[in-house]
Design an enzyme around this catalytic site. Sequence first.
Site, PDB file in Angstrom:
ATOM      1  N   GLY A 176       0.709  -1.041  -0.065  1.00 58.41           N
ATOM      2  CA  GLY A 176      -0.068  -0.006   0.019  1.00 58.41           C
ATOM      3  C   GLY A 176       0.710   1.466   0.051  1.00 58.41           C
ATOM      4  O   GLY A 176       1.906   1.233  -0.492  1.00 58.41           O
ATOM      5  N   ASP A 177       0.357   2.291   0.456  1.00 57.37           N
ATOM      6  CA  ASP A 177       0.657   3.670   0.407  1.00 57.37           C
ATOM      7  C   ASP A 177       2.288   3.650   1.313  1.00 57.37           C
ATOM      8  O   ASP A 177       3.190   3.870   0.438  1.00 57.37           O
ATOM      9  CB  ASP A 177      -0.077   4.611   1.428  1.00 57.37           C
ATOM     10  CG  ASP A 177       0.477   6.017   1.211  1.00 57.37           C
ATOM     11  OD1 ASP A 177       0.222   6.668   0.233  1.00 57.37           O
ATOM     12  OD2 ASP A 177       0.673   6.574   2.300  1.00 57.37           O
ATOM     13  N   ASP A 207      -8.214  -1.117   1.561  1.00 57.40           N
ATOM     14  CA  ASP A 207      -8.883  -0.065   2.077  1.00 57.40           C
ATOM     15  C   ASP A 207      -9.294   1.041   0.467  1.00 57.40           C
ATOM     16  O   ASP A 207     -10.098   1.762   0.653  1.00 57.40           O
ATOM     17  CB  ASP A 207      -8.109   1.154   2.822  1.00 57.40           C
ATOM     18  CG  ASP A 207      -7.800   0.641   4.289  1.00 57.40           C
ATOM     19  OD1 ASP A 207      -8.680  -0.306   4.605  1.00 57.40           O
ATOM     20  OD2 ASP A 207      -7.443   1.328   5.280  1.00 57.40           O
ATOM     21  N   GLU A 306     -13.608   1.809  10.724  1.00 56.98           N
ATOM     22  CA  GLU A 306     -12.826   2.117  12.100  1.00 56.98           C
ATOM     23  C   GLU A 306     -12.214   3.346  12.092  1.00 56.98           C
ATOM     24  O   GLU A 306     -11.952   3.837  13.207  1.00 56.98           O
ATOM     25  CB  GLU A 306     -11.641   0.776  11.830  1.00 56.98           C
ATOM     26  CG  GLU A 306     -10.744   1.281  10.711  1.00 56.98           C
ATOM     27  CD  GLU A 306      -9.515   0.285  10.995  1.00 56.98           C
ATOM     28  OE1 GLU A 306      -8.861   0.126   9.860  1.00 56.98           O
ATOM     29  OE2 GLU A 306      -9.104   0.024  11.978  1.00 56.98           O
TER      30      GLU A 306
HETATM   31  O1  F6P Z   1      -4.180  -0.890   5.308  1.00 55.42           O
HETATM   32  C1  F6P Z   1      -5.260  -1.992   5.282  1.00 55.42           C
HETATM   33  C2  F6P Z   1      -5.563  -2.241   6.698  1.00 55.42           C
HETATM   34  O2  F6P Z   1      -6.393  -3.563   6.511  1.00 55.42           O
HETATM   35  C3  F6P Z   1      -6.628  -1.175   7.562  1.00 55.42           C
HETATM   36  O3  F6P Z   1      -7.808  -1.241   7.062  1.00 55.42           O
HETATM   37  C4  F6P Z   1      -6.213  -1.357   8.740  1.00 55.42           C
HETATM   38  O4  F6P Z   1      -6.512  -0.151   9.515  1.00 55.42           O
HETATM   39  C5  F6P Z   1      -4.777  -1.839   8.893  1.00 55.42           C
HETATM   40  O5  F6P Z   1      -4.429  -2.242   7.652  1.00 55.42           O
HETATM   41  C6  F6P Z   1      -4.683  -2.811  10.164  1.00 55.42           C
HETATM   42  O6  F6P Z   1      -3.345  -3.316  10.019  1.00 55.42           O
HETATM   43  P1  F6P Z   1      -2.456  -4.247  10.971  1.00 55.42           P
HETATM   44  O7  F6P Z   1      -3.359  -4.319  12.290  1.00 55.42           O
HETATM   45  O8  F6P Z   1      -2.275  -5.394  10.229  1.00 55.42           O
HETATM   46  O9  F6P Z   1      -1.354  -3.152  11.267  1.00 55.42           O
END
Ligand code: F6P
Length: 454
Positions: A176-177, A207, A306
């Site tokens: 991702g980003d 996301d 969230e």
């Molecule tokens: O970026 C994707 C995502 O699934 C978000 O929706 C979520 O906030 C985050 O990653 C949670 O990631 P982790 O708990 O694995 O760090």
Amino acid sequence: MKQKELAIKSLGPCRIKSPLKTRAESIKLFHFVEDSEQVIFDVVRTNHKENGKRDKLLTMEMAGPREKIFFDPSKTTVAIVTCGGLCPGINDVVRSLVMAFWYRYGVRKILGVQYGYQGFIPEHAHPFIELTPKIVSDIHQFGGTILGSSRGEQDVEAIVDCLERHGINILYTIGGDGTLHGANEIHREIEKRGLKIGIAGIPKTIDNDINHIEKSFGFETSFTIASPIIRDAHMEARGAYNGVAIVKLMGRDSGFIAANAALSMPEVNLVLVPEIEFDLHGKRGLLEVVRQRLGAKHHCVIVVAEGAGQRHFEGKRDSKDASGNVLHHDIGIFLKKEISNYLNEVGMDSSVKYIDPSYIIRSAPANPSDSIFCNKLGLHGAHAGMAGKTNFVVGRRNNKFVHLPVELVIAKRKKIDVRSDLWLNVLETTGQPVSMKNETEGDLYRKSMKDVKE
Ligand code: F6P
């Protein structure tokens, strides 16, 4: 935006005949894409004129196999790394890349880097995995990533040292980003050293917050998994007199999962997303909206992303994850408590249920539509990498696969535009108020739209 911001960097001229060309000669059915074949960036045009002139049409480089390539397949080493949180379809992309390199181009050295960018750093001692068709043949049937993943930055110089040490010619970063920011830094270091190493990104996030691309892989699977959960939450809400069911879905700073899951299960009455603030108390606040809904229909389903409503935790300490993302406070638990207390206070007998599917929506294998999408991303990624493109991502826009510069897609995260069809659909489907803020509705709504746009 200027046309030059859409330009894709190249490692040099393509002088080698693609092995695909040799295969295609007998059948003449193959369409090789020229760099001059471009896809229009914005399909919808307004009559807006700046300085009396119409805006220039912006175009993007079209993805697809090139007739001439930059790398000699018999001497090419490819590496693949997967970073960040899990997402349905990672294994499909890995498989597609390996199959394309092996069978379409005849590349025999494909290295799997383990546990994200950590896998390049000697101290972590994660060995590379030699990827072959045999190893990847059935991995698409499983969620997760066979390579493992990790969050967080690693020393960029050490990463490029590792690429040099192992003679890696093209690195695929699936993430991702944060991962793409890392890819951009790696590319800069490569340029600084004057190396001919290609950096390719395949955007991965449930996301769907990568800017300028239609959708990221895994997003559709995730909201599809959330959909029956909402269906069942609705039953929980309906099963009690004045029943409320709150479903919290992932979506750190963008509410695409919540919005799409709710549209797929239109029984939802309220969708709360990070892009749109709401008040809790007051005439127009959320609590009063829930009370009125119960008064009219005796049940209520709320889907909350969230990252929504985080301003209600102001003053509470924020912490960050290894990628530097702010870890959000639990809006679901908070809403359950606030709604239960309020309904109690106003003397309304009720039953409030809170459902948090959490990681379940992202650790499953890709659905068929995402699998097809991932397969195409891998194929297009391989074509572009062999053609010597660098610091690009492969994505779909306007229903076409295109190359976009990494720098462009990381400049800003994609968020729900409150003036978009998507949000209008949510408002029309749920019937929820346009604004749940107490101040003069019009002013505030206009202000929040402006914030989201900027
Ligand atoms: O970026 C994707 C995502 O699934 C978000 O929706 C979520 O906030 C985050 O990653 C949670 O990631 P982790 O708990 O694995 O760090």
